[in-house]
Design a protein around this motif. Structure first.
Motif, PDB file in Angstrom:
ATOM      1  N   ALA A 114       6.099   9.604  17.773  1.00 23.50           N
ATOM      2  CA  ALA A 114       6.102  10.394  16.536  1.00 23.50           C
ATOM      3  C   ALA A 114       7.090   9.818  15.528  1.00 23.50           C
ATOM      4  CB  ALA A 114       6.469  11.847  16.839  1.00 23.50           C
ATOM      5  N   PHE A 115       8.101   9.114  16.025  1.00 24.27           N
ATOM      6  CA  PHE A 115       9.076   8.452  15.153  1.00 24.27           C
ATOM      7  C   PHE A 115       8.770   6.962  15.006  1.00 24.27           C
ATOM      8  CE2 PHE A 115      13.206   6.249  14.661  1.00 24.27           C
ATOM      9  CZ  PHE A 115      13.564   6.773  13.422  1.00 24.27           C
ATOM     10  N   MET A 116       8.459   6.286  16.124  1.00 22.96           N
ATOM     11  CA  MET A 116       8.277   4.843  16.099  1.00 22.96           C
ATOM     12  C   MET A 116       7.021   4.434  15.337  1.00 22.96           C
ATOM     13  SD  MET A 116      10.972   3.851  17.500  1.00 22.96           S
ATOM     14  CE  MET A 116      10.504   2.146  17.220  1.00 22.96           C
ATOM     15  N   ARG A 117       5.953   5.196  15.482  1.00 24.27           N
ATOM     16  CA  ARG A 117       4.703   4.819  14.814  1.00 24.27           C
ATOM     17  C   ARG A 117       4.849   4.786  13.295  1.00 24.27           C
ATOM     18  NH1 ARG A 117      -0.111   8.264  16.853  1.00 24.27           N
ATOM     19  NH2 ARG A 117       0.089   6.828  18.620  1.00 24.27           N
ATOM     20  N   PRO A 118       5.341   5.835  12.652  1.00 23.93           N
ATOM     21  CA  PRO A 118       5.515   5.747  11.196  1.00 23.93           C
ATOM     22  C   PRO A 118       6.572   4.730  10.772  1.00 23.93           C
ATOM     23  CG  PRO A 118       6.388   7.823  12.033  1.00 23.93           C
ATOM     24  CD  PRO A 118       5.632   7.194  13.153  1.00 23.93           C
ATOM     25  N   ALA A 119       7.595   4.496  11.633  1.00 22.82           N
ATOM     26  CA  ALA A 119       8.590   3.468  11.300  1.00 22.82           C
ATOM     27  C   ALA A 119       7.927   2.102  11.221  1.00 22.82           C
ATOM     28  CB  ALA A 119       9.706   3.460  12.347  1.00 22.82           C
ATOM     29  N   LYS A 170       0.838  -1.196   0.000  1.00 17.08           N
ATOM     30  CA  LYS A 170       0.000   0.000   0.000  1.00 17.08           C
ATOM     31  C   LYS A 170       0.875   1.249   0.000  1.00 17.08           C
ATOM     32  CE  LYS A 170      -3.814  -2.175   2.531  1.00 17.08           C
ATOM     33  NZ  LYS A 170      -4.637  -2.121   3.743  1.00 17.08           N
ATOM     34  N   PRO A 171       0.482   2.268  -0.754  1.00 16.26           N
ATOM     35  CA  PRO A 171       1.258   3.519  -0.736  1.00 16.26           C
ATOM     36  C   PRO A 171       1.308   4.089   0.684  1.00 16.26           C
ATOM     37  CG  PRO A 171      -0.339   3.509  -2.526  1.00 16.26           C
ATOM     38  CD  PRO A 171      -0.659   2.320  -1.675  1.00 16.26           C
ATOM     39  N   TYR A 172       2.485   4.513   1.076  1.00 15.90           N
ATOM     40  CA  TYR A 172       2.634   5.093   2.412  1.00 15.90           C
ATOM     41  C   TYR A 172       3.630   6.226   2.336  1.00 15.90           C
ATOM     42  CZ  TYR A 172       3.879   5.773   7.265  1.00 15.90           C
ATOM     43  OH  TYR A 172       4.120   6.341   8.480  1.00 15.90           O
ATOM     44  N   LYS A 173       3.207   7.377   2.783  1.00 14.48           N
ATOM     45  CA  LYS A 173       4.072   8.550   2.777  1.00 14.48           C
ATOM     46  C   LYS A 173       4.486   8.861   4.207  1.00 14.48           C
ATOM     47  CE  LYS A 173       4.391  13.338   1.168  1.00 14.48           C
ATOM     48  NZ  LYS A 173       3.688  14.453   0.504  1.00 14.48           N
ATOM     49  N   PRO A 174       5.791   8.742   4.518  1.00 20.60           N
ATOM     50  CA  PRO A 174       6.247   9.025   5.888  1.00 20.60           C
ATOM     51  C   PRO A 174       5.927  10.465   6.293  1.00 20.60           C
ATOM     52  CG  PRO A 174       7.955   7.926   4.615  1.00 20.60           C
ATOM     53  CD  PRO A 174       6.875   8.302   3.652  1.00 20.60           C
ATOM     54  N   THR A 175       5.721  10.657   7.572  1.00 17.76           N
ATOM     55  CA  THR A 175       5.419  11.984   8.082  1.00 17.76           C
ATOM     56  C   THR A 175       6.659  12.876   8.011  1.00 17.76           C
ATOM     57  OG1 THR A 175       6.027  11.401  10.346  1.00 17.76           O
ATOM     58  CG2 THR A 175       3.748  11.003   9.684  1.00 17.76           C
ATOM     59  N   PHE A 176       6.420  14.175   8.048  1.00 18.65           N
ATOM     60  CA  PHE A 176       7.520  15.135   8.045  1.00 18.65           C
ATOM     61  C   PHE A 176       8.417  14.923   9.273  1.00 18.65           C
ATOM     62  CE2 PHE A 176       9.223  19.140   9.698  1.00 18.65           C
ATOM     63  CZ  PHE A 176      10.032  19.532   8.639  1.00 18.65           C
ATOM     64  N   ILE A 177       7.797  14.654  10.442  1.00 22.12           N
ATOM     65  CA  ILE A 177       8.561  14.456  11.675  1.00 22.12           C
ATOM     66  C   ILE A 177       9.455  13.229  11.552  1.00 22.12           C
ATOM     67  CG2 ILE A 177       8.393  13.894  14.135  1.00 22.12           C
ATOM     68  CD1 ILE A 177       5.901  15.608  14.272  1.00 22.12           C
ATOM     69  N   PHE A 178       8.906  12.126  11.006  1.00 19.85           N
ATOM     70  CA  PHE A 178       9.697  10.914  10.826  1.00 19.85           C
ATOM     71  C   PHE A 178      10.907  11.185   9.931  1.00 19.85           C
ATOM     72  CE2 PHE A 178      10.800   7.233   8.215  1.00 19.85           C
ATOM     73  CZ  PHE A 178      11.114   6.293   9.195  1.00 19.85           C
ATOM     74  N   THR A 179      10.659  11.891   8.816  1.00 21.51           N
ATOM     75  CA  THR A 179      11.744  12.173   7.878  1.00 21.51           C
ATOM     76  C   THR A 179      12.813  13.054   8.517  1.00 21.51           C
ATOM     77  OG1 THR A 179      10.201  11.984   6.028  1.00 21.51           O
ATOM     78  CG2 THR A 179      12.280  13.112   5.606  1.00 21.51           C
ATOM     79  N   ALA A 180      12.381  14.068   9.274  1.00 22.45           N
ATOM     80  CA  ALA A 180      13.326  14.969   9.926  1.00 22.45           C
ATOM     81  C   ALA A 180      14.172  14.227  10.960  1.00 22.45           C
ATOM     82  CB  ALA A 180      12.575  16.120  10.583  1.00 22.45           C
ATOM     83  N   ILE A 181      13.520  13.380  11.745  1.00 22.93           N
ATOM     84  CA  ILE A 181      14.253  12.627  12.769  1.00 22.93           C
ATOM     85  C   ILE A 181      15.197  11.615  12.112  1.00 22.93           C
ATOM     86  CG2 ILE A 181      14.031  11.012  14.701  1.00 22.93           C
ATOM     87  CD1 ILE A 181      11.420  12.375  15.421  1.00 22.93           C
ATOM     88  N   ARG A 182      14.765  11.030  10.980  1.00 18.86           N
ATOM     89  CA  ARG A 182      15.628  10.077  10.278  1.00 18.86           C
ATOM     90  C   ARG A 182      16.893  10.761   9.772  1.00 18.86           C
ATOM     91  NH1 ARG A 182      16.323   8.178   5.078  1.00 18.86           N
ATOM     92  NH2 ARG A 182      14.618   9.444   4.239  1.00 18.86           N
ATOM     93  N   TYR A 183      16.761  12.005   9.302  1.00 17.84           N
ATOM     94  CA  TYR A 183      17.946  12.747   8.859  1.00 17.84           C
ATOM     95  C   TYR A 183      18.884  13.016  10.038  1.00 17.84           C
ATOM     96  CZ  TYR A 183      15.897  13.625   4.247  1.00 17.84           C
ATOM     97  OH  TYR A 183      15.385  13.482   2.975  1.00 17.84           O
TER      98      TYR A 183
END
Length: 445
Positions: A184-189, A3-16
């Motif tokens: 905010a990070f674990m849920r989208p992961a 299924k298409p899934y777009k990570p949240t902005f917070i997840f992407t920022a924390i991943r960086y």
């Protein structure tokens, strides 16, 4: 179909930020990984040759387009072994790759599967290393065991449309508050996974509380219960018996020990030895880089010690303690022993898998640190197969009862084996969940 899934902005920022921190700490990681390459001679070459795999420098003969199973260390390899063997048998047209994070896990995987699978380290979770790794390996499916959540790996798999499933997934009630603080990070992961196969009802409920989508989540129970005895382990047990122990010997095994636990078990052994003159102890350290240190600890305690790795000689049956300084011999020790201590439980490591001992119907003791397998520990304890205590005197008292009354020891051991038999079936349940994402073209029936 993922299924298409777009990570949240917070997840992407924390991943960086996570990636930046990994890059900064890379010299320290490099030093730590080099230190852990201190292995027995028989495996040191393999470990050093594969050190470059930590940075996705893969061998030229690697076979792509198969199934990847990632197991962090020894416990996860043991839990996944029957699933891996099923994949090897029923997907023989595909290469099965097992990756590990720890050196001990790598050696154990090699001992279990030999040339039946490809063995590699999972690279450091950086975008360019993971990207190269996935480009070279090109897996059709990635299976990750227990609690391994690597943000860059999940992101790269999603970008390449590779299904990733978390199998035998564990999230204890003790860990849930920590995960919730970082939800905010674990849920989208976690939402990157196609399926999350929970190993217990409590883990299922905790994943649901954390925000895993219910259609993703399945209760498949714990694959650690799906253990089977191996003829090779029986052969090793016979070898140990013939070499180190006479017919009168009673054997206590201190299994998967960490720093501090050898001294603890030496005190237990000395207490018991006052009443059981034929008692011997086998010590099996968890990590091979500690073999030499443990040998010195045992010698300093005034005990006679034989190393399993030493050359065979006529005096092997004279030792108080046998140091099992070879990988892949733990199950053989369980088969041979009268009773066992399960390590990582006096040292605050969460306790190692007691079910391997239950497979051979042997009674067990552990320390109070059991957070790695709380439900298994509680179940075995409730059934009378396992005693959990804190002090030397508590452990010695229980072991004394079992050593002096073999019928009671046998009864406790059989209760542990019954626990295994009643709870098996998780591998089959997991395979049913994975059915939609398994690469079935030309699969063997």
């Amino acid at each position: 179909m993922i299924k298409p899934y777009k990570p949240t902005f917070i997840f992407t920022a924390i991943r960086y930020m996570y990636t930046a921190m990994l890059l900064v700490s890379l010299p320290l990681l490099f030093a730590l990984m080099r230190k852990k390459l201190r292995l027995p001679v028989s495996h040191s070459g393999m470990a050093h040759r594969r050190f470059k795999e930590r940075f996705a420098l893969m061998p030229k003969n690697i076979k792509p387009n198969g199934i990847l199973v990632h197991c962090a260390s020894v416990g996860e390899v043991n839990a996944a072994q029957n699933l891996v063997r099923y994949l090897v048998k029923h997907f023989a047209h595909l290469p099965i790759t097992v990756t590990t994070s720890s050196t001990t896990g790598a050696v154990h995987a090699f001992n279990l599967f030999k040339d039946g699978v490809q063995h590699h380290y999972l690279p450091v979770d950086l975008p360019f290393t993971i990207g190269r790794f996935l480009k070279v390996l090109s897996p059709k499916l990635v299976l990750v065991t227990e609690v391994e959540i690597w943000p860059n790996m999940l992101t790269k798999c999603r970008q390449r449309k590779i299904p990733v499933c978390l199998i035998n997934a564990r999230l204890s009630s003790q860990s849930l508050p920590t995960y919730m603080r970082y939800r905010a990070f674990m849920r989208p992961a976690l939402r990157h996974f196609t399926f999350v196969c929970a190993q217990s009802q409590s883990s299922y409920d905790n994943f649901l509380s954390l925000g895993v989508y219910k259609p993703q989540l399945r209760l498949t129970q714990n694959m650690k219960f799906d253990l089977t005895a191996d003829a090779a382990d029986t052969q090793k047990a016979q070898e140990l018996r013939h070499r180190f122990f006479d017919d009168k010997a009673q054997i206590l095994v201190a299994a998967s020990t960490h720093d501090g636990e050898e001294k603890f078990m030496v005190e237990v052994y000395k207490t018991l030895r006052k009443e059981f003159e034929h008692l011997c102890m086998m010590v099996v350290p968890r990590h091979p880089h500690r073999f030499d240190d443990v040998y010195l600890i045992l010698k300093a305690a005034g005990l006679s010690v034989q190393r399993a790795s030493a050359a065979v000689n006529d005096k092997d049956q004279t030792a108080d303690v046998v140091l099992i300084d070879k990988m892949g011999w733990l199950k053989a020790c369980y088969e041979l022993c009268s009773c066992a201590f399960i390590g990582g439980s006096i040292a605050p490591k969460g306790g190692h898998n007691a079910l391997e001992c239950a497979l051979y119907a042997k009674p067990m003791v552990m320390g109070p640190s059991t957070f790695n397998n709380p439900s298994i520990t509680q179940y075995l304890q409730t059934q009378g197969a396992l005693f959990v205590g804190e002090s030397v005197s508590q452990h010695a008292e229980v072991l004394k009862t079992w050593l002096s009354e073999p019928a009671l020891a046998n009864e406790a051991g059989m209760k542990g084996k019954e626990v295994l038999e009643r709870n098996s079936g998780a591998v089959e349940a997991t395979l049913q969940v994975l059915e939609p994402v398994l690469p079935h073209e030309h699969a063997q029936a």
